[in-house]
Scaffold this motif. Structure first.
Motif, mmCIF file in Angstrom:
data_model
loop_
_atom_site.group_PDB
_atom_site.id
_atom_site.type_symbol
_atom_site.label_atom_id
_atom_site.label_comp_id
_atom_site.label_asym_id
_atom_site.label_seq_id
_atom_site.Cartn_x
_atom_site.Cartn_y
_atom_site.Cartn_z
ATOM 1 N N LYS A 109 0.800 -1.230 0.000
ATOM 2 C CA LYS A 109 0.000 0.000 0.000
ATOM 3 C C LYS A 109 0.832 1.280 0.000
ATOM 4 N N ALA A 110 1.877 1.340 0.837
ATOM 5 C CA ALA A 110 2.620 2.599 0.942
ATOM 6 C C ALA A 110 4.010 2.348 1.497
ATOM 7 N N ILE A 111 4.954 3.140 1.016
ATOM 8 C CA ILE A 111 6.308 3.146 1.565
ATOM 9 C C ILE A 111 6.464 4.368 2.458
ATOM 10 N N VAL A 112 7.022 4.150 3.636
ATOM 11 C CA VAL A 112 7.336 5.237 4.569
ATOM 12 C C VAL A 112 8.841 5.221 4.820
ATOM 13 N N GLU A 113 9.456 6.385 4.775
ATOM 14 C CA GLU A 113 10.894 6.493 4.999
ATOM 15 C C GLU A 113 11.166 7.626 5.985
ATOM 16 N N TYR A 114 12.175 7.453 6.837
ATOM 17 C CA TYR A 114 12.505 8.485 7.806
ATOM 18 C C TYR A 114 13.926 8.287 8.312
ATOM 19 N N HIS A 115 14.399 9.308 9.030
ATOM 20 C CA HIS A 115 15.731 9.253 9.640
ATOM 21 C C HIS A 115 15.566 8.975 11.128
ATOM 22 N N ARG A 116 16.328 8.019 11.638
ATOM 23 C CA ARG A 116 16.168 7.592 13.037
ATOM 24 C C ARG A 116 17.462 7.763 13.825
ATOM 25 N N LYS A 117 17.297 8.264 15.027
ATOM 26 C CA LYS A 117 18.365 8.290 16.031
ATOM 27 C C LYS A 117 17.848 7.484 17.205
ATOM 28 N N ALA A 118 18.632 6.495 17.647
ATOM 29 C CA ALA A 118 18.142 5.579 18.672
ATOM 30 C C ALA A 118 19.080 5.542 19.872
ATOM 31 N N PHE A 119 18.479 5.325 21.042
ATOM 32 C CA PHE A 119 19.228 5.231 22.300
ATOM 33 C C PHE A 119 18.705 4.028 23.074
ATOM 34 N N ILE A 120 19.572 3.413 23.837
ATOM 35 C CA ILE A 120 19.174 2.237 24.588
ATOM 36 C C ILE A 120 19.668 2.334 26.037
ATOM 37 N N ALA A 121 18.922 1.708 26.916
ATOM 38 C CA ALA A 121 19.339 1.544 28.312
ATOM 39 C C ALA A 121 19.324 0.059 28.592
ATOM 40 N N ARG A 122 20.411 -0.444 29.126
ATOM 41 C CA ARG A 122 20.507 -1.885 29.346
ATOM 42 C C ARG A 122 19.491 -2.371 30.370
ATOM 43 N N GLU A 123 19.174 -1.502 31.320
ATOM 44 C CA GLU A 123 18.180 -1.874 32.312
ATOM 45 C C GLU A 123 16.793 -1.886 31.661
ATOM 46 N N ASN A 124 16.044 -2.924 31.947
ATOM 47 C CA ASN A 124 14.637 -2.946 31.576
ATOM 48 C C ASN A 124 14.388 -2.964 30.070
ATOM 49 N N LYS A 125 15.427 -3.244 29.275
ATOM 50 C CA LYS A 125 15.305 -3.301 27.813
ATOM 51 C C LYS A 125 14.632 -2.054 27.248
ATOM 52 N N THR A 126 15.071 -0.911 27.701
ATOM 53 C CA THR A 126 14.487 0.355 27.267
ATOM 54 C C THR A 126 15.129 0.813 25.966
ATOM 55 N N ARG A 127 14.307 1.256 25.033
ATOM 56 C CA ARG A 127 14.794 1.770 23.753
ATOM 57 C C ARG A 127 14.031 3.042 23.417
#
Length: 202
Positions: A109-127
């Motif tokens: 149906k559709a293509i979506v594209e974007y720029h991502r910056k990601a951060f993680i915390a080892r505790e609690n599997k936080t993203r």
């Protein structure tokens, strides 16, 4: 800490969303149905030799994402509506997707594209992810194309901040989020991409 995939300034994400013949997934999201699915192919580079087939499932506040790495040529077959290529994969998830997409008459149906910056915390599997420059197209479904003609679906001065965690949000992350100029919303990039054309059809 930063996601190691960020590189210097983050990375690009491109997803092709599938939906039923009558756009049921889109409408269920708009209607706020508690139990729903989204199916997509995702790549991070048009030159990639593979794509990720993903199914996101939501039931109330709980969410689950399952994925399968498939060959580039098999992804192209799916783009052309041939889902039988999934049957050669031993993973039961592939068989499930084949059955579901065939039975429910799914189509790209559709293509979506974007720029991502990601951060993680080892505790609690936080993203934590920050997605900006969100653009989309409904006229070309080839996620491997080098020349997509896309249009913005969100104000260029806005971004989508998403926080994923297990069970509870760590207090120091909660404190940092309070500093952001934000409006809490249930944002679907797929719905953003399609709302301009589908809002007049329902």
């Amino acid at each position: 800490m930063e996601d190691p995939n960020n590189g210097i300034s983050g990375y690009n994400v491109r997803s092709l969303y599938f939906d039923t013949l009558y756009n049921n997934d889109y409408q269920e999201k708009i209607d706020g149905i508690g139990t729903r699915k989204k199916i997509r192919l995702r790549v991070y580079d048009p030159d990639s030799s593979y794509a990720m087939l993903e199914m996101k499932q939501k039931q109330g506040d709980a969410q689950k994402k399952r994925s399968l790495k498939i060959d580039r040529e098999d992804a192209k077959s799916m783009i052309n509506g041939n889902y039988s290529v999934l049957l050669k994969y031993a993973d039961s998830f592939a068989t499930e997707c084949y059955g579901y997409m065939t039975m429910k008459l799914y189509r790209p149906k559709a293509i979506v594209e974007y720029h991502r910056k990601a951060f993680i915390a080892r505790e609690n599997k936080t993203r934590i992810t920050l997605d900006s420059h969100i653009v989309a197209t409904e006229t070309n479904h080839d996620i491997f194309s080098e020349n997509l003609s896309v249009s913005p679906v969100l104000d260029v001065f806005n971004a989508v901040l998403e926080v994923k965690y297990n069970g509870f949000l760590l207090s120091y992350i909660k404190d940092v989020l309070q500093l952001a100029d934000k409006s809490p919303l249930a944002v679907s990039k797929y719905c953003l991409a399609r709302s301009s054309t589908l809002k007049y059809k329902f």
